[in-house]
Design a protein around this motif. Structure first.
Motif, PDB file in Angstrom:
ATOM      1  N   THR A   1      -3.378  74.836 -72.803  1.00 34.07           N
ATOM      2  CA  THR A   1      -4.155  74.526 -72.236  1.00 34.07           C
ATOM      3  C   THR A   1      -4.697  73.147 -72.474  1.00 34.07           C
ATOM      4  O   THR A   1      -4.539  72.239 -71.714  1.00 34.07           O
ATOM      5  CB  THR A   1      -4.838  74.931 -71.343  1.00 34.07           C
ATOM      6  N   PHE A   2      -5.194  73.063 -73.204  1.00 38.23           N
ATOM      7  CA  PHE A   2      -6.059  72.149 -73.714  1.00 38.23           C
ATOM      8  C   PHE A   2      -4.966  71.225 -74.274  1.00 38.23           C
ATOM      9  O   PHE A   2      -5.106  69.845 -73.797  1.00 38.23           O
ATOM     10  CB  PHE A   2      -6.851  72.097 -75.205  1.00 38.23           C
ATOM     11  N   SER A   3      -3.996  71.058 -75.005  1.00 39.21           N
ATOM     12  CA  SER A   3      -2.862  70.134 -75.316  1.00 39.21           C
ATOM     13  C   SER A   3      -2.512  69.587 -73.645  1.00 39.21           C
ATOM     14  O   SER A   3      -2.328  68.914 -73.962  1.00 39.21           O
ATOM     15  CB  SER A   3      -1.788  70.630 -75.639  1.00 39.21           C
ATOM     16  N   ILE A   4      -2.012  70.644 -72.709  1.00 39.52           N
ATOM     17  CA  ILE A   4      -1.470  69.592 -71.614  1.00 39.52           C
ATOM     18  C   ILE A   4      -2.600  68.971 -70.190  1.00 39.52           C
ATOM     19  O   ILE A   4      -2.103  68.187 -70.498  1.00 39.52           O
ATOM     20  CB  ILE A   4      -1.601  70.904 -70.219  1.00 39.52           C
ATOM     21  N   ALA A   5      -3.699  69.402 -71.334  1.00 38.53           N
ATOM     22  CA  ALA A   5      -5.017  68.564 -70.531  1.00 38.53           C
ATOM     23  C   ALA A   5      -5.251  66.799 -71.262  1.00 38.53           C
ATOM     24  O   ALA A   5      -5.005  66.649 -70.757  1.00 38.53           O
ATOM     25  CB  ALA A   5      -6.098  69.612 -70.383  1.00 38.53           C
ATOM     26  N   LEU A   6      -5.700  67.189 -72.645  1.00 37.47           N
ATOM     27  CA  LEU A   6      -5.210  65.895 -73.392  1.00 37.47           C
ATOM     28  C   LEU A   6      -4.275  65.087 -73.786  1.00 37.47           C
ATOM     29  O   LEU A   6      -3.975  64.318 -73.479  1.00 37.47           O
ATOM     30  CB  LEU A   6      -5.552  66.723 -75.002  1.00 37.47           C
ATOM     31  N   PHE A   7      -2.692  66.123 -73.970  1.00 36.59           N
ATOM     32  CA  PHE A   7      -2.179  64.887 -74.196  1.00 36.59           C
ATOM     33  C   PHE A   7      -1.353  64.161 -73.026  1.00 36.59           C
ATOM     34  O   PHE A   7      -0.794  63.049 -72.467  1.00 36.59           O
ATOM     35  CB  PHE A   7      -0.990  64.762 -75.060  1.00 36.59           C
ATOM     36  N   GLY A   8      -1.129  65.096 -71.372  1.00 37.09           N
ATOM     37  CA  GLY A   8      -1.412  64.819 -70.307  1.00 37.09           C
ATOM     38  C   GLY A   8      -2.133  63.349 -70.147  1.00 37.09           C
ATOM     39  O   GLY A   8      -1.494  62.624 -69.121  1.00 37.09           O
ATOM     40  N   TRP A   9      -3.201  63.210 -70.166  1.00 37.86           N
ATOM     41  CA  TRP A   9      -4.704  61.732 -69.864  1.00 37.86           C
ATOM     42  C   TRP A   9      -3.747  61.466 -70.419  1.00 37.86           C
ATOM     43  O   TRP A   9      -3.558  59.505 -69.634  1.00 37.86           O
ATOM     44  CB  TRP A   9      -5.798  62.648 -70.111  1.00 37.86           C
ATOM     45  N   LEU A  10      -3.553  61.092 -72.291  1.00 34.62           N
ATOM     46  CA  LEU A  10      -3.348  60.029 -72.178  1.00 34.62           C
ATOM     47  C   LEU A  10      -1.298  59.010 -72.136  1.00 34.62           C
ATOM     48  O   LEU A  10      -1.322  58.073 -72.166  1.00 34.62           O
ATOM     49  CB  LEU A  10      -3.075  60.643 -73.964  1.00 34.62           C
ATOM     50  N   PHE A  11      -1.095  60.448 -72.249  1.00 30.51           N
ATOM     51  CA  PHE A  11       0.005  59.992 -71.531  1.00 30.51           C
ATOM     52  C   PHE A  11       0.508  59.404 -70.567  1.00 30.51           C
ATOM     53  O   PHE A  11       0.799  57.985 -69.902  1.00 30.51           O
ATOM     54  CB  PHE A  11       0.922  61.590 -71.139  1.00 30.51           C
ATOM     55  N   LEU A  12      -0.538  59.898 -69.321  1.00 31.64           N
ATOM     56  CA  LEU A  12      -0.451  59.535 -67.365  1.00 31.64           C
ATOM     57  C   LEU A  12      -1.193  58.188 -67.504  1.00 31.64           C
ATOM     58  O   LEU A  12      -1.351  57.196 -66.903  1.00 31.64           O
ATOM     59  CB  LEU A  12      -1.118  60.559 -66.707  1.00 31.64           C
ATOM     60  N   PHE A  13      -1.898  58.143 -69.088  1.00 32.83           N
ATOM     61  CA  PHE A  13      -3.377  56.620 -68.691  1.00 32.83           C
ATOM     62  C   PHE A  13      -2.154  55.788 -68.984  1.00 32.83           C
ATOM     63  O   PHE A  13      -2.454  54.442 -68.684  1.00 32.83           O
ATOM     64  CB  PHE A  13      -4.274  56.760 -69.670  1.00 32.83           C
ATOM     65  N   LEU A  14      -1.406  55.608 -69.941  1.00 36.32           N
ATOM     66  CA  LEU A  14      -0.644  54.806 -70.538  1.00 36.32           C
ATOM     67  C   LEU A  14       0.397  54.542 -69.418  1.00 36.32           C
ATOM     68  O   LEU A  14       1.078  52.851 -69.794  1.00 36.32           O
ATOM     69  CB  LEU A  14       0.306  54.869 -72.062  1.00 36.32           C
ATOM     70  N   VAL A  15       1.205  55.482 -68.814  1.00 34.28           N
ATOM     71  CA  VAL A  15       1.492  55.216 -67.607  1.00 34.28           C
ATOM     72  C   VAL A  15       1.418  54.175 -66.673  1.00 34.28           C
ATOM     73  O   VAL A  15       2.095  52.892 -66.782  1.00 34.28           O
ATOM     74  CB  VAL A  15       2.602  56.111 -67.339  1.00 34.28           C
ATOM     75  N   LEU A  16      -0.094  54.659 -66.282  1.00 36.50           N
ATOM     76  CA  LEU A  16      -0.451  54.278 -65.489  1.00 36.50           C
ATOM     77  C   LEU A  16      -0.639  52.263 -65.915  1.00 36.50           C
ATOM     78  O   LEU A  16      -0.606  51.417 -64.795  1.00 36.50           O
ATOM     79  CB  LEU A  16      -1.264  54.518 -64.766  1.00 36.50           C
TER      80      LEU A  16
ATOM     81  N   THR B   1      -5.936  67.088 -66.541  1.00 38.67           N
ATOM     82  CA  THR B   1      -6.826  69.095 -65.841  1.00 38.67           C
ATOM     83  C   THR B   1      -6.298  70.030 -65.143  1.00 38.67           C
ATOM     84  O   THR B   1      -6.158  70.858 -65.186  1.00 38.67           O
ATOM     85  CB  THR B   1      -7.974  68.331 -65.458  1.00 38.67           C
ATOM     86  N   ALA B   2      -5.663  68.832 -63.946  1.00 37.71           N
ATOM     87  CA  ALA B   2      -5.080  69.839 -62.589  1.00 37.71           C
ATOM     88  C   ALA B   2      -4.051  70.667 -63.110  1.00 37.71           C
ATOM     89  O   ALA B   2      -3.351  71.330 -62.726  1.00 37.71           O
ATOM     90  CB  ALA B   2      -5.069  69.154 -61.746  1.00 37.71           C
ATOM     91  N   TRP B   3      -3.293  69.919 -63.596  1.00 35.49           N
ATOM     92  CA  TRP B   3      -1.762  70.098 -64.633  1.00 35.49           C
ATOM     93  C   TRP B   3      -2.185  71.612 -65.130  1.00 35.49           C
ATOM     94  O   TRP B   3      -1.688  72.092 -64.882  1.00 35.49           O
ATOM     95  CB  TRP B   3      -1.626  68.966 -65.762  1.00 35.49           C
ATOM     96  N   ALA B   4      -3.191  71.734 -66.164  1.00 38.39           N
ATOM     97  CA  ALA B   4      -3.698  72.587 -67.081  1.00 38.39           C
ATOM     98  C   ALA B   4      -3.407  73.717 -66.341  1.00 38.39           C
ATOM     99  O   ALA B   4      -3.639  74.723 -66.635  1.00 38.39           O
ATOM    100  CB  ALA B   4      -4.657  71.824 -68.056  1.00 38.39           C
TER     101      ALA B   4
END
Length: 213
Positions: free
Chosen positions: A105-120, A138-141
């Motif tokens: 869950t923490f991995s989804i939130a953390l790496f998801g945040w980093l990935f989405l930020f870079l894409v955006l 965080t909603a993904w998680a």
């Protein structure tokens, strides 16, 4: 902005709200109420809300939340199958996250945040990449935990909701902002209801052991 100015702006936004947003919000409200009651019907109702909301989010340039909705769609189908196949999935009852699930869950939130930020930041014209990415990750998680009927899903979803409320208001999506505030409140009661059910189940398991002793 003072309270009166905020209220006037809110009223103006609500009056200008499209019928599609009203429709999407109505199904979103129904979805979270069904989730609180632990009803599998939350998934088909949620799918309708997801599909309609996606059009509005694209128009508002909230690209990460649009991707989040696509993730919601996938997780809704997955969760629907999980909840319907109780014997095979092991998701028939509310339970707590295991250590492994917490790590995931923490991995989804953390790496998801980093990935989405870079894409955006580098591939879109988003003007709120940090907040948009955080809300989505965080909603993904939270949705991953919801599909597994884990108690902690409410905590993660509310972290997302807490940031999403001002973000949606900033984007003039008044009804979505109010819906998210509603979701935040319901999620608190959802957590308490699920926790109560979980504690009752745990007490039932302990009771026979006490009798034997």
């Amino acid at each position: 902005m003072d309270l009166q100015a905020w209220f006037n702006l809110l009223v103006k936004q609500i009056v200008a709200t499209s019928w599609l947003e009203w429709f999407s919000v109505s199904f979103g409200v129904a979805e979270v109420l069904l989730a609180r009651k632990n009803k599998v019907a939350l998934y088909p109702v949620g799918i309708v809300s997801i599909l309609t909301a996606s059009f509005l989010l694209v128009e508002a340039k909230l690209y990460a939340e649009t991707v989040l909705n696509l993730y919601y769609l996938v997780m809704s189908v997955y969760g629907w199958a999980m909840w319907k196949s109780k014997a095979q999935s092991g998701a028939s009852e509310v339970s707590r996250s295991t250590s492994k699930e917490k790590y995931i869950t923490f991995s989804i939130a953390l790496f998801g945040w980093l990935f989405l930020f870079l894409v955006l930041k580098h591939f879109t014209d988003s003007d709120v990449p940090i907040m948009d990415a955080f809300v989505s990750s965080t909603a993904w998680a939270g949705m991953w935990l919801l599909a597994k009927r884990k108690l902690e899903n409410w905590i993660w979803l509310n972290v997302s909701n807490l940031v999403a409320i001002p973000l949606l208001f900033h984007k003039n999506l008044a009804l979505f902002a109010l819906l998210t505030l509603f979701l935040f409140i319901v999620a608190i009661f959802g957590y308490l209801d699920w926790r109560k059910a979980l504690l009752a189940k745990e007490e039932e398991k302990i009771a026979p052991q006490n009798i034997l002793l």
